[in-house]
Enzyme design. Structure first.
Site, short mmCIF file in Angstrom:
data_model
loop_
_atom_site.label_atom_id
_atom_site.label_comp_id
_atom_site.label_asym_id
_atom_site.label_seq_id
_atom_site.Cartn_x
_atom_site.Cartn_y
_atom_site.Cartn_z
N ASN A 437 -27.06 -36.11 26.42
CA ASN A 437 -26.32 -35.83 25.19
C ASN A 437 -27.11 -36.30 23.97
O ASN A 437 -27.35 -37.51 23.82
CB ASN A 437 -24.96 -36.53 25.20
CG ASN A 437 -24.25 -36.40 23.86
OD1 ASN A 437 -23.73 -35.34 23.53
ND2 ASN A 437 -24.26 -37.46 23.06
N GLU A 438 -27.51 -35.36 23.15
CA GLU A 438 -28.09 -35.64 21.82
C GLU A 438 -29.37 -36.47 21.82
O GLU A 438 -29.72 -37.02 20.78
CB GLU A 438 -27.04 -36.26 20.89
CG GLU A 438 -25.93 -35.28 20.57
CD GLU A 438 -24.93 -35.77 19.54
OE1 GLU A 438 -25.05 -36.90 19.08
OE2 GLU A 438 -24.03 -34.98 19.18
N ASP A 439 -30.06 -36.56 22.95
CA ASP A 439 -31.33 -37.30 22.93
C ASP A 439 -32.42 -36.49 22.22
O ASP A 439 -33.32 -37.06 21.58
CB ASP A 439 -31.76 -37.68 24.35
CG ASP A 439 -30.80 -38.69 24.97
OD1 ASP A 439 -29.83 -39.06 24.29
OD2 ASP A 439 -31.02 -39.11 26.11
N SER A 489 -28.11 -31.44 25.57
CA SER A 489 -27.08 -30.84 24.75
C SER A 489 -27.01 -31.65 23.47
O SER A 489 -26.78 -32.86 23.55
CB SER A 489 -25.73 -30.85 25.46
OG SER A 489 -24.72 -30.35 24.61
N HIS A 505 -24.32 -28.65 18.51
CA HIS A 505 -23.24 -29.55 18.11
C HIS A 505 -23.05 -29.37 16.62
O HIS A 505 -23.97 -29.64 15.84
CB HIS A 505 -23.60 -31.01 18.42
CG HIS A 505 -23.71 -31.30 19.89
ND1 HIS A 505 -23.93 -32.56 20.39
CD2 HIS A 505 -23.61 -30.49 20.97
CE1 HIS A 505 -23.96 -32.51 21.71
NE2 HIS A 505 -23.78 -31.27 22.09
#
Ligand code: BMA
Length: 833
Positions: A437-439, A489, A505
């Site tokens: 997530n969001e890395d 993501s 996102h």
């Protein structure tokens, strides 16, 4: 037969006293408290009355020492006689959180550093006939993480302590922008003794369906431990959805891996929720035989569906689609992000999962994303998703950080990934593995992501690409080749925020520039996997954690429970942009929930409008941030910690419905309208359009017949009118004269509209069926009661001459409170229906 013994009741724990030698500390008779397993140190301490409830008031601050301490656990047990007859004896730990050292009868048998990995230790020769003692030391994950950080260097991370990226532990335990800092330790999953001659380790049934959906191949592979200890055979029986055996095979075992292919003609297909068809599951039962004697058995459920993630060119626009297709039909994904349902996950029961997942289905969702800062969920979660038809997008557990990739870390991640893949890969609900997530977002924000670099990632400032682009895809391809994998993501190739490809996102609204929520359409993505707006929890939930003197929306404790550092300020901006200033807590709850509900409605309606059929899947999915809470927080959740729906739940439920009607301003005196239909059936309906003054006078009214094609959005037309006074536009779809969907369009912002008192009348038709009538248009009528009620619908827009019927299950003799906007403020009235 294989023998089992679950070691659950009768454990003891105490705080490690660092002034003593470890051995001495363990040997001390005093200080031990009873507990059971699974659990965690906080629930153990709560059970022993040694800490206050960390969720109440500001108690979280009082219990920080727990995460900074080391903890000792011990367990005395005898090994049953029948266990002695089996050559193999294993001690199995399904989950240890996180840095544990384990001794059996004084001998060290295991050290661990990854809460997501199950461990199995052979203990024959160490375990004794008669009394045995198991000792476990849990070291503070916070301290150990900081030591690792010191050794390997500080790395960037959003949300709380940066040392977390070194620790393979649920990252939200360190605190998040919706969750408290409660760094747990302990035995969080089952502990078992297993004794056996040989055993079945794993079954995998990766069913593949032919392109025409007429047949399926089920290659069953079974892994056996101690396969060559005796002359063994494996009996496999395939059962259909009705429990009828449809194929059988018995295979002599010559290897630790047995493969058998079953063919199924006209298979019953697993469908996502909301589509024609159901969620049938097949089952393979495996029995490990020594002559006639059964040594072990294991069953595996699986579903049959043809799953593809399509990324095709789009007509007239850049980039590519991001569309899940199940059984040859593209699905518009409607859902939410899932976070762990409690800071202490062992408290979450199957019933809790059931009510959360049922809530998702009630909101017409068909997908949940298990977000990467939590846990790989319990079996019950996936079982229920299989049964309910909820597609699961599964993140690997990395979130918002620059993770390391030194050899020891990679080794641990590999074991974790393999164990997770083996455990979950048979579930038909699972549709995607996702690296993190969001890395990529954080790497991009630091300028350390270079999409063209292909060399040794571990030597770069974004080392974990080694995990997301090599280790995980390789593990997935080897252990679960039938499912798609994505590195992250959001992920759009070179740009994590790319609106034209991959998932996105959308946080331009709420975070970033705090754009207006009426502008969601400007920030679309091919698949919007996160977007959200905060809203207050319900009053009942607030009462459960705010001390009486703090029961106010500007109290220190209320703001303490909004874990987003600037959460209350951002909410204040969206409030003052749109609504009259609330004068008290009840109005504040209503107003913030109003904002959240409206924002999510805008987003979903705008983005569903862009699902336009084959070659025009400009947006293929929307997953709201977030479905649930792990603690009583002021957050983006659409239902609060106690599971009580906020207003947004109802707007989402309507917007996620297959059939919905949308309205938008083209100019001051012109509105456009469209319909969305995500179902496989075309609909022929009547469309009614009205323009009504705020005083309730009908200025325009017309009706026409419309055809709404299947599985796409349809632009309908425009309506022009004379814009003389404050007015509202209403569109309704009627089926055989009955309104099936409606929408209304107002001249925003609402704070400028001096809406009149709608003069609401509530009549009880029969039982708990209520008729709602108004004399003037009302926006967002919110109903609550002094008893626990499940509302069939709520947060309603009602128009004069359009009575609506709702069901208030559980209302009994309860009193209803209605709240809405009126006269430049709010009105709250009580009704006894
Ligand atoms: C997202 C998530 C979370 C966070 C949420 C709200 O992007 O991935 O990290 O809690 O935003 O800020």
């Amino acid at each position: 037969m294989k023998e089992f013994l679950t070691l659950s009741a009768g454990w003891q724990f105490k705080q490690r006293d660092q002034s003593m030698q470890l051995e001495e500390d363990f040997n001390l008779l005093e200080g031990w408290n009873p507990t059971s397993v699974p659990g965690c140190i906080h629930t153990d301490l709560l059970g022993a009355d040694l800490i206050p409830d960390p969720f109440y008031g500001m108690n979280e601050q009082e219990v920080q020492w727990v995460g900074e301490s080391d903890w000792l656990y011990r367990y005395f047990f005898t090994i049953p006689d029948e266990f002695e007859k089996r050559p193999a004896l294993d001690l199995c730990f399904d989950g240890l959180d996180t840095f544990a050292t384990i001794w059996l009868n004084g001998k060290e048998i295991l050290t661990t550093a990854n809460m997501f990995v199950p461990y199995r230790v052979p203990i024959r020769g160490i375990a004794k006939v008669g009394h045995n003692e198991l000792r476990i030391l849990f070291e503070s994950a916070l301290r150990r993480g900081k030591e690792l950080e010191q050794q390997y260097g500080k790395r960037a991370a959003w949300n709380t302590d940066t040392s977390r990226v070194y620790v393979r532990k649920a990252q939200y335990h360190y605190g998040w922008d919706w969750g408290p800092t409660l760094i747990t330790a302990g035995i969080w999953r089952e502990v078992r003794l297993e004794a056996y001659n040989a055993r079945i380790d794993n079954i995998f049934c990766p069913a593949e369906v032919s392109e025409d959906l007429k047949s399926a191949t089920v290659p069953v592979s079974v892994e056996i431990v101690n396969a060559s200890s005796l002359p063994l055979s494996l009996n496999l029986i395939l059962f259909d959805h009705y429990g009828i055996a449809i194929s059988e095979a018995t295979i002599p075992i010559s290897d630790s891996k047995i493969n058998q292919i079953f063919e199924i003609s006209d298979p019953l297909l697993w469908e996502p929720s909301g589509r024609l068809g159901a969620q049938p599951q097949y089952r393979v039962e495996a029995r490990l035989l020594y002559g006639e004697k059964e040594l072990d058995n294991k069953a595996c459920k699986f579903g049959i569906r043809r799953l593809r993630l399509l990324q095709n060119p789009l007509e007239g626009e850049e980039g590519s689609s991001f569309t899940f297709e199940v059984n040859n039909m593209p699905v518009f994904c409607r859902g939410a992000n899932w976070i762990p349902a409690d800071s202490f996950t062992t408290r979450v029961t199957r019933e809790n999962y059931e009510s959360w997942l049922q809530l998702a289905v009630t909101a017409n969702m068909n997908m949940l994303r298990i977000w990467g800062g939590g846990i790989y969920e319990e079996e019950a979660f996936y079982d229920l998703c299989d049964e309910l038809g909820i597609m699961v997008w599964q993140d690997f557990m990395f979130a918002c950080g620059i993770y390391p990739a030194h050899p020891e870390f990679l080794k641990s991640v590999k074991v974790e990934a393999e164990a997770t893949l083996r455990r979950l890969r048979n579930h038909p609900c699972l549709v995607l593995w996702n690296g993190n997530n969001e890395d990529y977002s954080i790497a991009q924000s630091l300028g350390v992501y270079d999409v063209n670099f292909e060399g040794d990632f571990t030597a770069t400032a974004f080392p974990a690409r080694e995990i997301y682009e090599r280790l995980l895809p390789e593990s997935c391809a080897r252990l679960d080749p039938t499912r798609p994998y994505r590195p992250g993501s959001p992920y759009g190739g070179a740009d994590a925020d790319d609106p034209t490809q991959g998932d996105r996102h959308t946080w331009e609204i709420w975070h970033k520039q705090m754009a207006k929520y009426q502008d969601y359409r400007k920030f679309e993505g091919r698949f919007v996997s996160e977007f959200g707006m905060q809203g207050s929890p319900t009053l009942e939930t607030l009462v459960s954690f705010l001390p009486p003197g703090e029961l106010h929306h500007q109290s220190r404790t209320y703001e303490f429970h909004n874990k987003a550092p600037d959460g209350y300020r951002r909410l204040a901006v969206y409030l003052s942009d749109n609504l009259p200033t609330p004068a008290n807590l009840e109005e504040y709850i209503y107003a913030t929930q109003f904002i959240q509900a409206e924002a999510l409605k805008y987003a979903v309606m705008d983005w569903k409008r862009r699902w336009q059929g084959k070659g025009k899947e400009y947006v293929s999915g929307v997953l709201v941030w977030q479905l649930n809470d792990c603690y009583p927080a002021i957050s983006w959740a659409i239902a609060d910690y106690l599971g009580k729906p906020k207003a947004a739940f109802y707007t989402l439920k309507r917007a996620f419905n297959h059939l919905a009607i949308g309205l938008d301003w083209a100019s001051k005196n012109k509105a456009t309208y469209w319909a969305t239909n995500t179902d496989s059936r075309e609909r022929n309906l009547t469309l009614e359009l009205k323009v009504i003054s705020l005083e309730g006078k009908e200025l325009v009214s017309n009706r026409s017949e419309v055809t709404i094609p299947a599985n796409c959005a349809t632009e309908l037309d425009e309506l022009e009118f004379e814009a003389v006074e404050p007015l509202v536009i209403v569109a309704a779809l009627l089926d055989n004269g009955e309104i099936v969907r409606c929408a209304s369009l107002w001249q925003e912002p609402f704070k400028y509209l001096a809406l009149p008192d709608p003069r609401l009348k509530i009549t009880r038709l029969e039982g708990e069926v209520l008729l709602l009538e108004v004399k003037k248009p009302v926006k967002g009528l919110w109903l609550s009661a002094d008893v626990e009620v499940q509302w069939s619908d709520n947060f309603l827009d009602l128009m004069p001459d359009d009575p609506q019927v709702i069901v208030a299950s559980g209302l009994g003799e309860g009193t209803i409170t209605a709240c809405c906007l009126a006269k430049g403020g709010y009105i709250i009235k009580k009704f006894t229906a």
